[in-house]
Design an enzyme around this catalytic site. Structure first.
Site, PDB file in Angstrom:
ATOM      1  N   PHE A  14       0.828  -1.221   0.000  1.00  0.00           N
ATOM      2  CA  PHE A  14       0.000   0.000   0.000  1.00  0.00           C
ATOM      3  C   PHE A  14       0.855   1.262   0.000  1.00  0.00           C
ATOM      4  O   PHE A  14       0.398   2.318  -0.403  1.00  0.00           O
ATOM      5  CB  PHE A  14      -0.934  -0.001   1.225  1.00  0.00           C
ATOM      6  CG  PHE A  14      -0.317   0.550   2.485  1.00  0.00           C
ATOM      7  CD1 PHE A  14       0.507  -0.229   3.276  1.00  0.00           C
ATOM      8  CD2 PHE A  14      -0.550   1.863   2.863  1.00  0.00           C
ATOM      9  CE1 PHE A  14       1.089   0.286   4.427  1.00  0.00           C
ATOM     10  CE2 PHE A  14       0.022   2.390   4.022  1.00  0.00           C
ATOM     11  CZ  PHE A  14       0.852   1.593   4.795  1.00  0.00           C
ATOM     12  N   LYS A  15       2.104   1.145   0.426  1.00  0.00           N
ATOM     13  CA  LYS A  15       2.965   2.325   0.500  1.00  0.00           C
ATOM     14  C   LYS A  15       3.149   2.983  -0.867  1.00  0.00           C
ATOM     15  O   LYS A  15       3.366   4.184  -0.953  1.00  0.00           O
ATOM     16  CB  LYS A  15       4.318   1.944   1.091  1.00  0.00           C
ATOM     17  CG  LYS A  15       4.201   1.484   2.532  1.00  0.00           C
ATOM     18  CD  LYS A  15       5.539   1.224   3.181  1.00  0.00           C
ATOM     19  CE  LYS A  15       5.403   0.966   4.669  1.00  0.00           C
ATOM     20  NZ  LYS A  15       4.823  -0.352   4.979  1.00  0.00           N
TER      21      LYS A  15
END
Ligand SMILES: *Cc1c(COP(=O)(O)O)cnc(C)c1O
Length: 470
Positions: free
Chosen positions: A113-114
């Protein structure tokens, strides 16, 4: 918009200054001096926007009157980052049970998700620096995931040189290759003979050396950077708005490490998104769950688990929450953090603790329970999930208070990043997306260095001075 440090003794800065400096000089984290609030009418108008349009609406107030970054530049960067015509493929919302959803945030270049925030951050850095004709040096410590996401965000950006430090022989092969196979002129991977904590200490020491910091324009790209938190706020709105309308509110459950992701969820709530519960999922490193139960934050040692991105004791972004709970009382924040450092624990005051437990719920799960959930979701839905995501789902199931409120579980990594655990739990080996299939054949670029600040600084100095000559 002006930004203040949580520790109260750094000067106020603009958005672009905060972006480029990362950590405040006094060691604190930056927060804006105010927050926009979107009422229900404005929320319903948001429902038909594209992702970049929504992001612009949410972010615009935070760059107001910025001396460097103009609104039109922000708009262009957001279009460039998130313009995929079908954003639902980038962040699909999947129903797995009645009123239980998974928001897959792992379809970016490094499968975590980063990427969603860092892809934006890389462009934002480049644009802001170009306007000022400046260059910066990003230094970052990583236990695996942040490093590759940062590298993908910074590679081939002219205004940036990035040095990424990871513990030698202590990251998985996929994680290492995702970092070292990127062949770009401005990216330097360093395997440090030491642990992740050693890497982090080296980076902190470089930031604390103010003359080194200034000479090389050091900056950070980890979740202490405010712009990254801001970019994360957007997907809470994006997902929440999909369900609000049919429902009056939603809840979120988030596998938590540094508290950056779930803190963005709290800000979404503060800005008007009707969020009922914010649920913190932890692995055996359960410092936040213990705090929720005991009012005491108490350090213990870091245990390695199947969800390594959450193997953290001190969640750095928790300081931001403390600052808001204590209504900007920096002296008290400094006192609490000092106690944590010197005595290994602090106790929250009753008043602020009550606010905290009203806002957050949480639960922790060990490795066996993590595998159990991976198995369970696969059997029920034929959906493979990674161990981090599993913890968020598990926490949603034990902490949910109202069955009529949908809970959105954030899926933070692709199952193929943790193939062994997923296979052990389900007997199915998750496969990497096609674009990553060459990972095992590509050449690696990495320098191995001792855990020695002088050597590391010397390496940065040498590398950058050679570049100047060329
Ligand atoms: C970084 C990370 C987390 C933790 O997120 P925080 O913002 O640090 O709380 C959870 N899961 C995965 C897969 C991650 O990479």
């Amino acid at each position: 918009m002006k930004y203040k440090s949580t520790r109260g003794s750094s000067e106020e800065l603009s958005f672009s200054e905060v972006l480029l400096s990362g950590l405040a000089i006094d060691g604190g984290l930056y927060l804006p001096s105010s927050y926009p609030y979107f009422n229900s009418h404005e929320l319903s108008n948001m429902q038909n926007l594209s992702y970049p349009e929504l992001a612009f609406l949410i972010m615009r107030p935070f760059i107001e009157n910025d001396p460097t970054l103009k609104e039109t530049q922000l708009q262009t960067i957001l279009e460039d980052t998130y313009s995929n015509s079908n954003f639902d493929q980038i962040a699909p919302l999947i129903k797995i049970r009645e009123n239980e959803f998974v928001l897959e945030l792992f379809h970016g270049p490094t499968l975590a998700f980063k990427d969603l925030a860092l892809q934006f951050l890389g462009r934002l850095f480049d644009e802001t620096l170009k306007s000022e004709n400046r260059k910066i040096t990003i230094v970052g410590a990583t236990s695996g995931d942040t490093g590759s996401a940062a590298i993908e965000a910074c590679k081939n950006r002219g205004a940036i040189n990035a040095f990424i430090f990871y513990p030698h022989n202590r990251v998985s092969e996929v994680q290492r290759r995702q970092m070292t196979t990127v062949n770009a002129k401005n990216i330097y991977c360093v395997a440090v003979d030491g642990t992740f904590d050693d890497c982090q200490d080296l980076v902190k020491a470089m930031f604390n050396d103010l003359s080194f910091r200034q000479e090389y324009n050091l900056s950070a790209i980890n979740s202490i950077n405010w712009a990254r938190i801001l970019a994360q706020v957007v997907y809470y709105f994006w997902a929440g708005l999909k369900l609000i309308g049919q429902k009056s509110s939603v809840s979120f459950s988030v596998p938590t490490g540094n508290f950056g992701n779930i803190f963005a969820g709290y800000l979404a709530k503060k800005m008007g998104l009707p969020i009922s519960q914010l649920i913190v999922g932890s692995n055996s490193n359960d410092i936040l769950t213990r705090l929720l139960k005991t009012r005491k934050m108490r350090l213990s040692s870091v245990l390695p688990t199947l969800s390594p991105s959450m193997d953290i004791q001190v969640s750095s972004n928790f300081e931001r929450l403390l600052f808001l709970l204590y209504e900007g009382d920096s002296r008290e924040i400094c006192r609490l953090l000092d106690e944590l450092r010197t005595k290994g624990s602090f106790c929250m005051r009753q008043k602020e603790f009550q606010k905290f437990t009203k806002l957050f719920d949480g639960d922790c799960f060990d490795d066996a329970q993590t595998k159990e959930i991976i198995k369970n979701v696969f059997e029920e839905n034929e959906v493979l999930i990674d161990p981090h995501t599993a913890i968020g789902i598990a926490a949603a199931r034990t902490q949910k208070k109202n069955n009529n409120v949908p809970v959105i579980c954030l899926a933070t990594a692709h199952p193929a990043k943790f193939p062994n655990t997923v296979q052990e739990a389900t007997n199915v080996l998750p496969t990497l997306p096609k674009r990553l299939k060459n990972l095992y054949d590509d050449e690696e670029f990495v320098t191995i260095l001792p855990n020695d600040l002088t050597v590391i600084k010397g390496y940065i100095k040498n590398t950058l001075s050679k570049k100047e000559l060329r």
